[in-house]
Design a protein around this motif. Structure first.
Motif, PDB file in Angstrom:
ATOM      1  N   LYS A   1     -46.053 -69.048 -32.550  1.00  0.00           N
ATOM      2  CA  LYS A   1     -45.544 -70.209 -31.855  1.00  0.00           C
ATOM      3  C   LYS A   1     -44.573 -70.969 -32.765  1.00  0.00           C
ATOM      4  O   LYS A   1     -44.858 -71.215 -33.915  1.00  0.00           O
ATOM      5  CB  LYS A   1     -46.712 -71.101 -31.460  1.00  0.00           C
ATOM      6  CG  LYS A   1     -46.287 -72.263 -30.644  1.00  0.00           C
ATOM      7  CD  LYS A   1     -47.478 -72.858 -29.938  1.00  0.00           C
ATOM      8  CE  LYS A   1     -46.925 -73.736 -28.868  1.00  0.00           C
ATOM      9  NZ  LYS A   1     -47.552 -73.694 -27.654  1.00  0.00           N
ATOM     10  N   GLU A   2     -43.423 -71.338 -32.213  1.00  0.00           N
ATOM     11  CA  GLU A   2     -42.415 -72.048 -32.988  1.00  0.00           C
ATOM     12  C   GLU A   2     -42.721 -73.535 -33.076  1.00  0.00           C
ATOM     13  O   GLU A   2     -43.256 -74.125 -32.149  1.00  0.00           O
ATOM     14  CB  GLU A   2     -41.039 -71.870 -32.354  1.00  0.00           C
ATOM     15  CG  GLU A   2     -40.459 -70.493 -32.572  1.00  0.00           C
ATOM     16  CD  GLU A   2     -39.000 -70.438 -32.160  1.00  0.00           C
ATOM     17  OE1 GLU A   2     -38.260 -71.396 -32.445  1.00  0.00           O
ATOM     18  OE2 GLU A   2     -38.626 -69.438 -31.554  1.00  0.00           O
ATOM     19  N   ILE A   3     -42.361 -74.125 -34.193  1.00  0.00           N
ATOM     20  CA  ILE A   3     -42.492 -75.562 -34.393  1.00  0.00           C
ATOM     21  C   ILE A   3     -41.155 -76.202 -34.055  1.00  0.00           C
ATOM     22  O   ILE A   3     -40.115 -75.763 -34.533  1.00  0.00           O
ATOM     23  CB  ILE A   3     -42.892 -75.873 -35.844  1.00  0.00           C
ATOM     24  CG1 ILE A   3     -44.289 -75.306 -36.115  1.00  0.00           C
ATOM     25  CG2 ILE A   3     -42.842 -77.362 -36.129  1.00  0.00           C
ATOM     26  CD1 ILE A   3     -44.721 -75.375 -37.546  1.00  0.00           C
ATOM     27  N   LYS A   5     -38.303 -79.168 -34.090  1.00  0.00           N
ATOM     28  CA  LYS A   5     -37.839 -80.166 -35.057  1.00  0.00           C
ATOM     29  C   LYS A   5     -36.751 -81.016 -34.420  1.00  0.00           C
ATOM     30  O   LYS A   5     -35.870 -80.499 -33.746  1.00  0.00           O
ATOM     31  CB  LYS A   5     -37.272 -79.515 -36.316  1.00  0.00           C
ATOM     32  CG  LYS A   5     -38.314 -78.930 -37.227  1.00  0.00           C
ATOM     33  CD  LYS A   5     -37.698 -78.491 -38.536  1.00  0.00           C
ATOM     34  CE  LYS A   5     -38.767 -77.905 -39.438  1.00  0.00           C
ATOM     35  NZ  LYS A   5     -38.233 -77.576 -40.759  1.00  0.00           N
ATOM     36  N   GLY A  28     -52.916 -79.395 -31.854  1.00  0.00           N
ATOM     37  CA  GLY A  28     -51.504 -79.677 -32.094  1.00  0.00           C
ATOM     38  C   GLY A  28     -51.355 -80.801 -33.098  1.00  0.00           C
ATOM     39  O   GLY A  28     -52.329 -81.398 -33.550  1.00  0.00           O
ATOM     40  N   TRP A  29     -50.100 -81.112 -33.461  1.00  0.00           N
ATOM     41  CA  TRP A  29     -49.818 -82.191 -34.393  1.00  0.00           C
ATOM     42  C   TRP A  29     -48.351 -82.577 -34.337  1.00  0.00           C
ATOM     43  O   TRP A  29     -47.511 -81.834 -33.839  1.00  0.00           O
ATOM     44  CB  TRP A  29     -50.196 -81.832 -35.829  1.00  0.00           C
ATOM     45  CG  TRP A  29     -49.725 -80.483 -36.294  1.00  0.00           C
ATOM     46  CD1 TRP A  29     -50.447 -79.329 -36.283  1.00  0.00           C
ATOM     47  CD2 TRP A  29     -48.429 -80.125 -36.800  1.00  0.00           C
ATOM     48  NE1 TRP A  29     -49.686 -78.290 -36.758  1.00  0.00           N
ATOM     49  CE2 TRP A  29     -48.448 -78.754 -37.087  1.00  0.00           C
ATOM     50  CE3 TRP A  29     -47.267 -80.842 -37.040  1.00  0.00           C
ATOM     51  CZ2 TRP A  29     -47.335 -78.082 -37.597  1.00  0.00           C
ATOM     52  CZ3 TRP A  29     -46.170 -80.165 -37.550  1.00  0.00           C
ATOM     53  CH2 TRP A  29     -46.214 -78.802 -37.828  1.00  0.00           C
ATOM     54  N   GLN A  46     -48.699 -87.506 -40.708  1.00  0.00           N
ATOM     55  CA  GLN A  46     -49.031 -86.560 -39.635  1.00  0.00           C
ATOM     56  C   GLN A  46     -50.013 -87.209 -38.662  1.00  0.00           C
ATOM     57  O   GLN A  46     -50.909 -87.942 -39.070  1.00  0.00           O
ATOM     58  CB  GLN A  46     -49.640 -85.287 -40.222  1.00  0.00           C
ATOM     59  CG  GLN A  46     -49.897 -84.221 -39.173  1.00  0.00           C
ATOM     60  CD  GLN A  46     -50.205 -82.869 -39.770  1.00  0.00           C
ATOM     61  OE1 GLN A  46     -49.517 -82.437 -40.678  1.00  0.00           O
ATOM     62  NE2 GLN A  46     -51.224 -82.214 -39.255  1.00  0.00           N
ATOM     63  N   GLU A  72     -41.473 -83.070 -36.749  1.00  0.00           N
ATOM     64  CA  GLU A  72     -41.869 -81.684 -36.530  1.00  0.00           C
ATOM     65  C   GLU A  72     -43.005 -81.716 -35.518  1.00  0.00           C
ATOM     66  O   GLU A  72     -43.952 -82.482 -35.673  1.00  0.00           O
ATOM     67  CB  GLU A  72     -42.339 -81.045 -37.833  1.00  0.00           C
ATOM     68  CG  GLU A  72     -41.260 -80.971 -38.897  1.00  0.00           C
ATOM     69  CD  GLU A  72     -41.767 -80.357 -40.188  1.00  0.00           C
ATOM     70  OE1 GLU A  72     -42.631 -79.458 -40.146  1.00  0.00           O
ATOM     71  OE2 GLU A  72     -41.301 -80.799 -41.254  1.00  0.00           O
ATOM     72  N   ASN A  74     -45.818 -79.520 -33.095  1.00  0.00           N
ATOM     73  CA  ASN A  74     -46.562 -78.301 -32.785  1.00  0.00           C
ATOM     74  C   ASN A  74     -47.522 -78.659 -31.650  1.00  0.00           C
ATOM     75  O   ASN A  74     -48.463 -79.421 -31.855  1.00  0.00           O
ATOM     76  CB  ASN A  74     -47.337 -77.817 -34.012  1.00  0.00           C
ATOM     77  CG  ASN A  74     -48.133 -76.568 -33.731  1.00  0.00           C
ATOM     78  OD1 ASN A  74     -47.684 -75.695 -32.997  1.00  0.00           O
ATOM     79  ND2 ASN A  74     -49.320 -76.490 -34.278  1.00  0.00           N
ATOM     80  N   ASP A  75     -47.267 -78.147 -30.446  1.00  0.00           N
ATOM     81  CA  ASP A  75     -48.055 -78.499 -29.258  1.00  0.00           C
ATOM     82  C   ASP A  75     -48.133 -80.009 -29.082  1.00  0.00           C
ATOM     83  O   ASP A  75     -49.205 -80.583 -28.867  1.00  0.00           O
ATOM     84  CB  ASP A  75     -49.463 -77.891 -29.310  1.00  0.00           C
ATOM     85  CG  ASP A  75     -49.495 -76.469 -28.783  1.00  0.00           C
ATOM     86  OD1 ASP A  75     -48.530 -76.071 -28.094  1.00  0.00           O
ATOM     87  OD2 ASP A  75     -50.471 -75.759 -29.056  1.00  0.00           O
TER      88      ASP A  75
END
Length: 86
Positions: A1-3, A5, A28-29, A46, A72, A74-75
């Motif tokens: 899975k791509e992050i 940006k 996610g984050w 974060q 950044e 992620n989900d």
């Protein structure tokens, strides 16, 4: 899975906190990086859960300068961010 940006254009920063609203899925984050004029990392934070008006970079003692904020994801979905008034 791509992050994912996202990086903002350079803005004048006076050390104020930043409020963000983000929807974060399970595991996610969102990571927020404060980037200085010479592309140096000044601070990072974060978030691991859905949040509304969460404070990031609470009152930094950074001299007034131009910075970029890099997010950044992620989900996660970033809905808004704003500089908090001092």
């Amino acid at each position: 899975k791509e992050i994912g940006k996202i990086r903002t254009p350079a803005v004048l920063y006076k050390g104020q906190a930043i409020k963000i609203s983000v929807d974060v899925k399970n595991r996610g984050w969102l990571k927020a990086n404060l980037i200085g004029e010479s592309n140096e990392l000044l601070a990072t934070e974060q978030i691991n859960k859905t949040s509304t008006d969460t404070i990031l970079f609470e009152q930094r003692s950074i001299p007034s300068k131009r910075v970029q904020i890099e997010f950044e994801l992620n989900d996660a979905k970033l809905y808004s961010f704003v500089f908090a008034s001092q």
